[in-house]
Design an enzyme around this catalytic site. Structure first.
Site, mmCIF file in Angstrom:
data_model
loop_
_atom_site.group_PDB
_atom_site.id
_atom_site.type_symbol
_atom_site.label_atom_id
_atom_site.label_comp_id
_atom_site.label_asym_id
_atom_site.label_seq_id
_atom_site.Cartn_x
_atom_site.Cartn_y
_atom_site.Cartn_z
ATOM 1 N N HIS A 41 5.030 -12.528 1.391
ATOM 2 C CA HIS A 41 4.039 -11.529 1.790
ATOM 3 C C HIS A 41 2.631 -12.122 1.697
ATOM 4 C CE1 HIS A 41 3.953 -11.387 -2.586
ATOM 5 N NE2 HIS A 41 2.712 -10.948 -2.463
ATOM 6 N N HIS A 127 -2.994 -15.795 2.012
ATOM 7 C CA HIS A 127 -2.002 -16.868 1.957
ATOM 8 C C HIS A 127 -0.614 -16.274 1.725
ATOM 9 C CE1 HIS A 127 -2.811 -16.066 -2.283
ATOM 10 N NE2 HIS A 127 -1.603 -16.562 -2.533
#
EC number: 3.1.4.58
Length: 182
Positions: A41, A127
């Site tokens: 995620h 990220h």
């Protein structure tokens, strides 16, 4: 008390592709935690422990962002690290800078701060964590890792409960669809 974060789940095929690619890098030799594909995620904001009444208020506040944001196209941009290059804490897939994603994260942060939640205020670095927690088994980390640029559209974000003793570890408890006009 249950801990939470607000994040964006990856499309299943992309998450599996990243996990398959990661296998060739043998990060299990240098890092303690390699998230399963279902847990990959983009974290918008880590919340930590939140009382249930406050969580209900937050979910209502976050719902108001649905109409303010349209789906956001983002592009993966290589592999990078957090920490010492020889003993990195985190190996991650980088994401190209995208103003709409920055604005979404800022709006989420503002909703949390308005409720006086004690949230992580570190600068937002979008990220996708591929490996974390340096194991110390290898003294130097000199791997050549790369991914092809790929884009996908973010159509929603969720509040996740963290269940560290389960796999997958993250369970979406509330999802907000990005349905604003472009």
């Amino acid at each position: 008390m249950q801990h939470y974060f607000i994040g964006i789940k990856l499309p299943k095929d992309l998450a599996q592709q990243l996990v398959d690619l990661r296998k060739g890098w043998h990060l299990e030799r240098s890092h303690k935690r390699l998230p399963v594909a279902e847990d990959l995620h983009i974290t918008l904001l880590y919340l930590g422990a939140v009382e249930s009444d406050l969580l209900k208020q937050l979910l209502s506040q976050l719902d108001s962002l649905s109409q303010k944001f349209s789906p956001i196209d983002i592009t993966l941009n290589g592999v990078s690290i957090f920490g010492n290059p020889l003993t990195p804490r985190v190996v991650y897939t980088a994401i190209e800078e995208q103003l709409s994603l920055q604005l979404l994260q800022k709006a989420v942060l503002e909703k949390c701060l308005a409720l006086f939640l004690q949230v992580d205020k570190k600068p937002f670095v979008p990220h996708i964590t591929l490996a974390k927690k340096w194991s110390g088994q290898h003294e130097m980390f000199l791997k050549v890792m790369d991914i092809e640029k790929q884009s996908f559209s973010i159509t929603d974000f969720s509040v996740y409960a963290i269940n560290p003793r389960e796999t997958p570890s993250y369970q979406a408890i509330h999802t907000i669809i990005l349905s604003g006009s472009t």
